[in-house]
Every structure is written in C-alpha cells, then in structure tokens.
Write a protein that holds these residues in place. Structure first.
Motif, PDB file in Angstrom:
ATOM      1  N   GLN A 171      11.730   2.986  -1.559  1.00 22.50           N
ATOM      2  CA  GLN A 171      12.220   3.432  -0.028  1.00 22.50           C
ATOM      3  C   GLN A 171      11.396   2.803   0.989  1.00 22.50           C
ATOM      4  O   GLN A 171      11.977   2.267   1.969  1.00 22.50           O
ATOM      5  CB  GLN A 171      12.254   4.783  -0.038  1.00 22.50           C
ATOM      6  N   ARG A 172      10.171   2.900   0.731  1.00 24.79           N
ATOM      7  CA  ARG A 172       8.897   2.324   1.803  1.00 24.79           C
ATOM      8  C   ARG A 172       9.409   0.770   1.697  1.00 24.79           C
ATOM      9  O   ARG A 172       9.250   0.040   2.849  1.00 24.79           O
ATOM     10  CB  ARG A 172       7.769   2.503   1.290  1.00 24.79           C
ATOM     11  N   ILE A 173       9.483  -0.021   0.498  1.00 22.53           N
ATOM     12  CA  ILE A 173       9.744  -1.301   0.503  1.00 22.53           C
ATOM     13  C   ILE A 173      11.070  -1.622   1.435  1.00 22.53           C
ATOM     14  O   ILE A 173      11.265  -2.732   2.181  1.00 22.53           O
ATOM     15  CB  ILE A 173       9.835  -1.848  -0.808  1.00 22.53           C
ATOM     16  N   ALA A 174      12.168  -0.892   1.134  1.00 22.39           N
ATOM     17  CA  ALA A 174      13.352  -0.996   1.827  1.00 22.39           C
ATOM     18  C   ALA A 174      13.083  -1.040   3.160  1.00 22.39           C
ATOM     19  O   ALA A 174      13.577  -1.701   4.188  1.00 22.39           O
ATOM     20  CB  ALA A 174      14.600  -0.167   1.243  1.00 22.39           C
ATOM     21  N   ALA A 175      12.421   0.135   3.694  1.00 22.20           N
ATOM     22  CA  ALA A 175      11.888   0.292   5.210  1.00 22.20           C
ATOM     23  C   ALA A 175      11.488  -1.229   5.507  1.00 22.20           C
ATOM     24  O   ALA A 175      11.560  -1.529   6.688  1.00 22.20           O
ATOM     25  CB  ALA A 175      11.250   1.461   5.446  1.00 22.20           C
ATOM     26  N   ASP A 224       1.228  -2.013   4.219  1.00 23.38           N
ATOM     27  CA  ASP A 224       1.576  -0.611   4.398  1.00 23.38           C
ATOM     28  C   ASP A 224       2.898  -0.167   3.495  1.00 23.38           C
ATOM     29  O   ASP A 224       3.156   1.012   3.195  1.00 23.38           O
ATOM     30  CB  ASP A 224       1.616  -0.213   5.818  1.00 23.38           C
ATOM     31  N   ALA A 225       3.850  -0.869   3.588  1.00 22.20           N
ATOM     32  CA  ALA A 225       5.190  -0.821   2.966  1.00 22.20           C
ATOM     33  C   ALA A 225       5.009  -0.932   1.455  1.00 22.20           C
ATOM     34  O   ALA A 225       6.186  -0.833   0.953  1.00 22.20           O
ATOM     35  CB  ALA A 225       6.331  -1.476   3.479  1.00 22.20           C
ATOM     36  N   GLN A 226       3.903  -1.340   0.981  1.00 22.15           N
ATOM     37  CA  GLN A 226       3.579  -1.428  -0.474  1.00 22.15           C
ATOM     38  C   GLN A 226       4.447  -2.563  -1.052  1.00 22.15           C
ATOM     39  O   GLN A 226       5.028  -2.647  -2.046  1.00 22.15           O
ATOM     40  CB  GLN A 226       3.887  -0.288  -1.372  1.00 22.15           C
ATOM     41  N   ALA A 227       4.619  -3.636  -0.356  1.00 23.87           N
ATOM     42  CA  ALA A 227       5.398  -5.111  -0.782  1.00 23.87           C
ATOM     43  C   ALA A 227       4.217  -6.184  -0.614  1.00 23.87           C
ATOM     44  O   ALA A 227       4.566  -6.971   0.501  1.00 23.87           O
ATOM     45  CB  ALA A 227       6.708  -5.034   0.323  1.00 23.87           C
ATOM     46  N   PRO A 228       3.422  -6.393  -1.363  1.00 18.48           N
ATOM     47  CA  PRO A 228       2.412  -7.464  -1.359  1.00 18.48           C
ATOM     48  C   PRO A 228       2.977  -8.676  -1.285  1.00 18.48           C
ATOM     49  O   PRO A 228       2.798  -9.636  -0.841  1.00 18.48           O
ATOM     50  CB  PRO A 228       1.553  -7.126  -2.501  1.00 18.48           C
ATOM     51  N   GLY A 229       4.263  -8.980  -2.084  1.00 23.33           N
ATOM     52  CA  GLY A 229       4.807 -10.043  -2.148  1.00 23.33           C
ATOM     53  C   GLY A 229       5.566 -10.450  -0.627  1.00 23.33           C
ATOM     54  O   GLY A 229       5.429 -11.823  -0.362  1.00 23.33           O
ATOM     55  N   LEU A 230       5.994  -9.618  -0.015  1.00 22.19           N
ATOM     56  CA  LEU A 230       6.575  -9.984   1.278  1.00 22.19           C
ATOM     57  C   LEU A 230       5.277 -10.174   2.214  1.00 22.19           C
ATOM     58  O   LEU A 230       5.377 -11.113   3.042  1.00 22.19           O
ATOM     59  CB  LEU A 230       7.289  -8.737   1.907  1.00 22.19           C
TER      60      LEU A 230
END
Length: 490
Positions: A171-175, A224-230
């Motif tokens: 959900q955090r990554i989607a946000a 912060d959204a836990q998406a290091p790839g992005l």
C-alpha cells in the motif's frame, strides 16, 4: 582446502580483491613474517599435512597480524561454507575481504612456512566464530529438519504477520507510485526544460507551487514509500539534464519507462505472473535466496556453470557482489547477487574461470536471470575459454531480453573475436568484430582508464574473447581471456 578439498592458486586469491590497492597490500602482508598463531585445519587428524585432501566437512585459515595498536588484528577465513569462503577480521576496514584476509589466504595458497602446519585446533577466538557460523541454518552442519535451502519453517502466526507487513508495504509503494505519476504529469505539463532547473515545481491544491521540490526530494519520498527501485530511477532522471546534448529526448524516454513501471505496479493484478514478478523486483520488492530455494514451485537447473565474472561495487553503505555464470549444457546465463556490510561478509566467492557443477534456482520473472546457488555436486575446476558471438548477435540477444523486460539496462553476453579500437569520431572506444563489419561502443560510465588500457594491452591489436554487459549505453567489459580469465576493474 576449499569446500571441496582443492587448494587455491595465488591468482584465485587475488581475484577476490575488491581493488588493486588491496591486492598490493595483501601481497606485502603475505610476504611479511609478522604473523602469529597462523595455521590451517582441514578436518584431518593430527599430523596430517595441510596440503592433503582432507574432505569437505571442515576447513579454516586463521592468524594474528600486528597492526597500529597494541592488540593485533585477528583474521579468520571459513573455507567450507557451501556458498564459498567467509571472512572475519578485527581490523576497521570496510572492504570484504580486507587486505589481512587476502594476505593470510596468499600465505596459505603459497604454502608459506607459517601456514604449513595442519590438524591443530584453532585458538578460542577463531573457534568461537567458526562454530557460530557453522551452526547457522543453511550453513555446513545446519540442524536436521531445517527447511529446504536453510529457510526456517514459519508458524501460522508468523506467516500471517509477514503477510500483513507485505500488504502494508504494498500500500505504501502504491501511494508512492501514485504520487510519482502526478509528478511526471506536472513535468510534462510545464515542459521538459524545467527539469534542468532542479526538476521543476509541483502544484499544491491551493494553486501555489513548492519551489524546493527537486528530483532528490522526489527520490527521498520514494524511499519513504519503501520503493528503492523507483527512487533509483528518479535519481537517474535528475542526472539526465547534465548528460550532454539531446538530453530532453533521453529524459522523455526515461519518463515513459518510469510511467510504465508505475502503471504496471498499480495494475499488477492484471499482469501475467512472470511480468508481475519482474515489476515487483523493479520497484524494489525483493525475495530472500532461502525463500527462492525453499519455495515448493521452484525448479532448479543443474548444469556445469562457467564463472564468467565477479564484480564488486558499492551501493550506499553496502557492498554488492555480482557473479555471472553460464551453463555448459543449457547455455543459460545466470546472475548471483549478494550484499555485505562492515560486519556482514559477502558469502559467495567464485573467481572467474571456474567450472561449477551445481544447482541454480532462478528468481521468478519475465526474463529470469538472477539465481540462488543451491547444492554443489563436485569440486570446482578450471574451465575453458567460453565460446561467444559477434556484435550483431549480442545486440539481438539484448533486444530479445528487452522484449520481456522493458526496464532492462543490459544483458550479459560473451563476445568472441573482437578488437578494442578508438571510435571513428575520435571520442571513446569500441569493440569491433575482427572483420570490421560491426562495432559496439564501450560504456564510458562504467569503464575506467585502468580497465580500458588493460583491455587494450591484453588484445595488442589482435582479436580476443570478452565477457560483459551489452545495453543501450554500450558494452561494459568485465572479463577478458588471454587465454586465462583477466577480471577488468569496472
């Protein structure tokens, strides 16, 4: 002895060095007599020569080396870990292995007098470290009944807690992906040239704009959204305006790929399973190697794998190690990727040129490449010079891989009968087929001058075999054969 009983050569030890400075320092330390309590043990009974084949169930090298203080540095190497040697040293170096571990291995490989005795017990500090390593799940001597690949079995409560954590992260990554989509829309609405002025500004709901917004800030929000790839791809966007002429075209291409990745993650339930796995990995959702090996639907591939390259790099506070392999029977490429820190040595060490009879389990994906190392079936042995292809076939291989994974920067290939030559425009270098019909530019971002001149000197104007990564930025050479493998410091 190594895990399967073979004694290493000096070249194999030096291939582990993270840089040229470590090699030089290790050779100096190996020649020094200031080592104490240095010994080897290979699971043999007392009196057995350290050079004998003593089996695969025990093996270590240890020693103490005088340092700058009153307390000597204590160094130990576990040679029987199923994933390759592991290193321990009390020195403050963040390199893995450090110069002391390399120097100690050089003394052992060269049968220096201080490293000839065998069959004795290690000192308490080394024995404690070795025992702790070998009692971990997935190491030699792991407890019976442990899950496949050393992964501990989970209780229902633990599995449910893990599922809930994964859902919260999704959900955090989607946000974060949704916010990034708005950021890209704002950029296109205001014009690509605003990217050259700190990334432009993002409109607020009240109609004002945030002047402090930048690509770095956007990348931080993806972290912060836990998406290091992005986050990594956003940072690359920030560097494009300073990349030279025609940068708006490159920026538009990268924005399109980032938009495609965002939409893929937000609509992942509609994707085929292999492509969905690729999208998850691209945004930064990873899977532990133990989970890959233990998964009930995992299919392992047994082959004799030729080690094509081992390349260490720095990714933030961590050291990454990429080991490229190719199956002798299947012809499949594989990448073993691991990470280590100051007190977390990199597990797997496989110098280029070795031939390894082992099982590999590929991570799921639309174009599988990364793999976990499973069971080894025989001692590693020196392998042949690999067969390869020409420039046109290498570009075709990258194109086929790109069809399955549009975010792929490069694909590993072996080029044969190529010659390093200056580019026709006088800027940069290229690898040209021996017949001069086709050529690939060398990637200027990853190839340093030392590696370039090393490659040119190995060739001497004659065709040679080179392994590396072929991608949209050019070709990054990692290993050349002359006729033995020579790792290139990328």
């Amino acid at each position: 002895m190594s895990a399967h009983g073979e004694r290493w050569t000096t070249d194999q030890v030096l291939a582990l060095a993270p840089d040229e400075a470590s090699r030089t320092a290790a050779e100096r330390l190996a020649a020094s007599g200031r080592w104490t309590q240095t010994s080897t043990v290979a699971g043999a009974s007392a009196g057995t020569d350290a050079g004998a084949d003593a089996g695969a169930d025990a093996g270590a090298v240890w020693g103490e080396r005088e340092g700058g203080g009153a307390t000597p540095y204590r160094t130990a190497i576990d040679l029987i870990d199923p994933n390759g040697p592991a290193f321990h040293c009390s020195c403050p170096s963040r390199k893995t292995p450090c110069k002391h571990a390399l120097g100690l291995l050089l003394r052992w490989a060269g049968s220096a007098p201080a490293a000839e005795a065998g069959g004795e017990d290690p000192p308490p500090w080394a024995a404690e470290w070795l025992t702790a390593r070998r009692q971990r799940p997935g190491r030699a001597g792991r407890p019976a009944g442990a899950a496949k690949g050393g992964a501990p079995s989970r209780t229902p409560a633990a599995s449910e807690a893990a599922r809930q954590r994964a859902e919260r992260r999704r959900q955090r990554i989607a946000a974060g992906a949704t916010e990034l989509e708005r950021r890209l829309e704002d950029l296109l609405r205001s014009g690509l040239t605003t990217a050259g002025r700190g990334g432009g500004s993002t409109a607020r709901e009240d109609g004002t704009s945030s002047g402090r917004d930048s690509w770095d800030e956007t990348a931080a929000r993806m972290v912060d959204a836990q998406a290091p790839g992005l986050a990594a791809r956003v940072r690359e966007l920030g560097a494009i305006p300073a990349s030279g002429a025609d940068w708006p075209s490159r920026l538009l291409e990268e924005c399109a790929l980032l938009h495609l990745l965002d939409q893929g993650f937000l609509g992942m339930e509609r994707l085929p399973a292999p492509l969905a796995a690729t999208v998850r990995s691209r945004v930064g959702l990873t899977t532990d190697a133990a989970d890959v090996l233990a998964a009930p639907d995992t299919v392992t591939v047994r082959d004799r794998w030729l080690v094509l390259a081992q390349h260490d790099g720095q990714e933030g506070p961590l050291t990454s190690r990429r080991i490229f392999l190719r199956g002798e029977r299947t012809g499949r490429m594989a990448l073993h990727l691991s990470f280590g820190g100051p007190h977390r040595p990199l597990d797997v060490t496989l110098p280029p040129g070795l031939l390894l009879d082992a099982d590999l389990a590929y991570y799921p994906g639309a174009r599988p490449l990364r793999a976990a190392l499973g069971e080894r079936h025989a001692p590693a042995a020196p392998g042949p010079v690999p067969s390869g292809c020409g420039v046109d076939a290498a570009l075709a291989a990258y194109g086929h891989a790109l069809r399955d994974d549009p975010w792929l920067d490069a694909w590993p290939v072996v080029l044969t009968d190529v010659v390093p030559l200056p580019a026709g425009d006088g800027e940069g270098w290229q690898l040209a087929d021996a017949d001069g019909e086709s050529a690939l530019p060398l990637d200027p971002r990853g190839l340093g001058r030392t590696a370039l001149w090393q490659l040119v000197s190995i060739s001497g104007g004659a065709p040679l075999t080179v392994f590396g990564a072929c991608g949209h930025r050019g070709f990054l050479p990692l290993t050349a054969w002359d006729p033995t493998p020579v790792p290139l410091p990328a």
